[in-house]
Design an enzyme around this catalytic site. Structure first.
Site, short mmCIF file in Angstrom:
data_model
loop_
_atom_site.label_atom_id
_atom_site.label_comp_id
_atom_site.label_asym_id
_atom_site.label_seq_id
_atom_site.Cartn_x
_atom_site.Cartn_y
_atom_site.Cartn_z
N ILE A 7 0.86 -1.19 0.00
CA ILE A 7 0.00 0.00 0.00
C ILE A 7 0.89 1.24 0.00
CG2 ILE A 7 -1.86 1.24 1.19
CD1 ILE A 7 -2.34 -1.41 2.76
N ASP A 50 9.27 7.31 -2.38
CA ASP A 50 8.73 8.61 -2.79
C ASP A 50 8.22 8.42 -4.21
OD1 ASP A 50 8.18 11.14 -3.69
OD2 ASP A 50 10.01 12.05 -2.90
N ASN A 77 -2.31 4.31 -3.21
CA ASN A 77 -3.11 5.17 -2.32
C ASN A 77 -2.46 6.53 -2.09
OD1 ASN A 77 -4.87 5.78 0.21
ND2 ASN A 77 -2.77 5.72 0.99
N TYR A 142 -6.91 18.91 -8.58
CA TYR A 142 -7.13 17.64 -7.87
C TYR A 142 -8.16 16.80 -8.64
CZ TYR A 142 -8.01 14.42 -3.99
OH TYR A 142 -8.15 13.29 -3.21
N LYS A 146 -7.28 13.11 -10.43
CA LYS A 146 -7.99 11.90 -9.99
C LYS A 146 -8.88 11.36 -11.11
CE LYS A 146 -6.45 11.43 -5.78
NZ LYS A 146 -5.75 10.22 -5.35
N1 LIG Z 1 -9.38 11.84 2.92
C1 LIG Z 1 -10.25 12.04 1.97
O1 LIG Z 1 -11.31 12.63 2.21
C2 LIG Z 1 -9.99 11.53 0.57
C3 LIG Z 1 -11.04 11.57 -0.36
C4 LIG Z 1 -10.83 11.11 -1.64
C5 LIG Z 1 -9.61 10.56 -2.00
N2 LIG Z 1 -8.60 10.54 -1.09
C6 LIG Z 1 -7.32 9.97 -1.53
O2 LIG Z 1 -6.93 8.97 -0.63
C7 LIG Z 1 -5.50 8.82 -0.64
C8 LIG Z 1 -4.98 8.84 0.80
O3 LIG Z 1 -5.21 10.12 1.36
P1 LIG Z 1 -5.50 10.36 2.91
O4 LIG Z 1 -6.78 11.08 2.98
O5 LIG Z 1 -5.30 9.13 3.68
O6 LIG Z 1 -4.36 11.46 3.21
P2 LIG Z 1 -3.14 11.48 4.24
O7 LIG Z 1 -3.59 11.10 5.60
O8 LIG Z 1 -2.53 12.83 4.04
O9 LIG Z 1 -2.16 10.36 3.66
C9 LIG Z 1 -1.46 10.55 2.47
C10 LIG Z 1 -0.43 9.44 2.32
O10 LIG Z 1 0.25 9.63 1.06
C11 LIG Z 1 1.64 9.51 1.28
N3 LIG Z 1 2.35 10.36 0.31
C12 LIG Z 1 2.15 11.67 0.04
N4 LIG Z 1 3.01 12.09 -0.91
C13 LIG Z 1 3.78 11.01 -1.23
C14 LIG Z 1 4.84 10.80 -2.14
N5 LIG Z 1 5.34 11.78 -2.91
N6 LIG Z 1 5.38 9.56 -2.22
C15 LIG Z 1 4.92 8.55 -1.46
N7 LIG Z 1 3.91 8.69 -0.57
C16 LIG Z 1 3.36 9.91 -0.46
C17 LIG Z 1 1.89 9.95 2.72
O11 LIG Z 1 3.02 9.26 3.21
P3 LIG Z 1 4.34 9.98 3.83
O12 LIG Z 1 3.99 11.41 4.12
O13 LIG Z 1 4.63 9.17 5.06
O14 LIG Z 1 5.36 9.79 2.76
C18 LIG Z 1 0.62 9.47 3.43
O15 LIG Z 1 0.78 8.15 3.92
C19 LIG Z 1 -4.99 9.99 -1.50
O16 LIG Z 1 -4.71 9.52 -2.80
C20 LIG Z 1 -6.16 10.95 -1.53
O17 LIG Z 1 -6.16 11.77 -2.67
C21 LIG Z 1 -8.75 11.01 0.19
#
Ligand SMILES: NC(=O)c1ccc[n+]([C@@H]2O[C@H](COP(=O)([O-])OP(=O)(O)OC[C@H]3O[C@@H](n4cnc5c(N)ncnc54)[C@H](OP(=O)(O)O)[C@@H]3O)[C@@H](O)[C@H]2O)c1
Length: 267
Positions: A7, A50, A77, A142, A146
Site C-alpha cells: 500500500i 517517494d 493510495n 485535484y 484523480k
Molecule cells: N481523505 C479524503 O477525504 C480523501 C477523499 C478522496 C480521496 N482521497 C485519496 O486517498 C488517498 C490517501 O489520502 P489520505 O486522505 O489518507 O491522506 P493522508 O492522511 O494525508 O495520507 C497521504 C499518504 O500519502 C503519502 N504520500 C504523500 N506524498 C507522497 C509521495 N510523494 N510519495 C509517497 N507517498 C506519499 C503519505 O506518506 P508519507 O507522508 O509518510 O510519505 C501518506 O501516507 C490519496 O490519494 C487521496 O487523494 C482522500
C-alpha cells in the site's frame, strides 16, 4: 497461503486504515512512506518510497525482486490535495500535484507489472476520488488528476486482461484523515478577485473532511474487492450525498447540475 499487499502511503489516513484492516484479516501487509522512521509504531512494515522519484520507485521494486516477495495486490493510495483558483495556482504546483497523483502511480504500476506478469496474476487498486468525477471549484487540478487516474484504469484493464492482471478504482468521498493538513493551498494576493469565494469554499472543504467518515470502512471494501473474482471498474464510497452527486451529474442537464454545485458551495 496469505496474500501479500503493498500500500503506497501506508503511514497515515486511508492507507494506514486499509493496511490495519487487511493485517487483521491475515494478509501480509507492507506500506510505504517517504520517511518510515517517523512511524515507529506502525502495525505493519513501512518501506521507503517517494512516488515522485523514479529512482526511489526502481529501488523499491528491485528490493521486492531481491527479497523474492510476491506482489499479489498493489494499492496506489499515496496522494496529495491541492486547492486554489485555476488562474492563480502556479503551474509548477499543478505539475507537482500531477506527479504525485497521476504520473507517480503510472510509474509504480509500470515498474510492478513485470513482477505481476511473471506471477501470471495480480490486482491493482487505485485510490481516486469522487472529486475526480466533477470539476470542483478551487479544486480543479485535484479533480483533473484523480479523474485522469480513473480513465487510465479503464485503459490498463483492457490491456492487462491477457496477463491475468486486474485493476480497479476506488473513489472515496470525504474521510477524516491528514489530507487537509498536507494539502497545497495556493496563495492568493490581497487584491485577488477570487479571495472571498476561495476563502469560503476552503472553509466548507475543511469542514467536510473533518466531518468525514472513518477510513476503516475502506479496508472492508478493499477486502471485498480482493475476494471478488471479477472486480468492477469503478467503486465509489462515501456519504450518500457525495455518491449521489455522480448520478445527478450523469442524469441532469449540465447547466442544472452546475447550478446545484454552486448552491452547494454557496457560490
Ligand atoms: N481523505 C479524503 O477525504 C480523501 C477523499 C478522496 C480521496 N482521497 C485519496 O486517498 C488517498 C490517501 O489520502 P489520505 O486522505 O489518507 O491522506 P493522508 O492522511 O494525508 O495520507 C497521504 C499518504 O500519502 C503519502 N504520500 C504523500 N506524498 C507522497 C509521495 N510523494 N510519495 C509517497 N507517498 C506519499 C503519505 O506518506 P508519507 O507522508 O509518510 O510519505 C501518506 O501516507 C490519496 O490519494 C487521496 O487523494 C482522500
Amino acid at each position: 497461503m496469505s496474500k501479500t499487499v503493498f500500500i503506497t502511503g501506508g503511514s497515515s489516513g486511508i492507507g494506514k486504515a486499509i493496511g490495519e484492516y487487511l493485517l487483521l484479516n491475515n494478509f501480509i501487509v507492507f506500506g510505504t512512506s517517504r520517511n518510515p522512521k517517523k512511524y515507529p509504531n506502525s502495525k505493519f512494515t513501512l518501506l521507503k518510497l517517494d512516488i515522485n522519484d523514479l529512482n526511489s520507485i526502481k529501488h523499491f521494486t528491485n528490493n521486492i525482486k531481491k527479497k523474492k516477495l510476491r506482489i499479489d495486490i498493489l494499492i496506489n493510495n499515496a496522494g496529495v490535495g491541492i486547492t486554489g483558483p485555476m488562474e492563480e495556482i502556479p503551474i509548477l504546483e499543478m505539475k507537482k500535484n500531477f506527479e504525485t497523483n497521476f504520473f507517480g502511480p503510472i510509474n509504480l504500476i509500470n515498474s510492478v507489472l513485470p513482477i505481476m506478469r511473471n506471477q501470471k496474476k495480480g490486482l491493482i487498486i487505485n485510490i481516486t476520488s469522487i472529486a475526480g468525477y466533477i470539476g470542483l471549484p478551487f479544486r480543479g487540478i485535484y479533480s483533473a488528476g484523480k479523474g485522469a487516474l480513473e480513465l487510465i484504469t479503464e485503459s490498463y484493464r483492457i490491456e492487462l486482461k491477457q496477463f491475468g492482471i486486474k485493476m480497479t478504482n476506488i473513489a472515496p468521498g470525504d474521510f477524516s484523515t491528514r489530507i487537509a493538513e498536507s494539502r497545497y493551498h495556493s496563495p492568493v494576493s490581497e487584491d485577488s478577485p477570487y479571495k472571498i469565494n476561495y476563502k469560503s469554499t476552503l472553509h466548507l472543504l475543511n469542514q467536510h473532511v473533518n466531518k468525514g467518515k472513518n477510513p476503516l470502512i475502506l479496508g472492508k471494501l478493499v477486502h471485498r474487492i480482493i475476494k471478488s473474482n471479477n472486480p468492477k471498474i469503478h467503486y465509489k464510497i462515501g456519504a450518500p450525498v457525495q455518491k449521489f452527486s455522480i448520478i445527478l451529474k450523469r442524469v441532469l442537464p449540465d447547466l442544472i447540475f452546475e447550478k446545484m454545485l454552486m448552491l452547494f458551495y454557496k457560490l
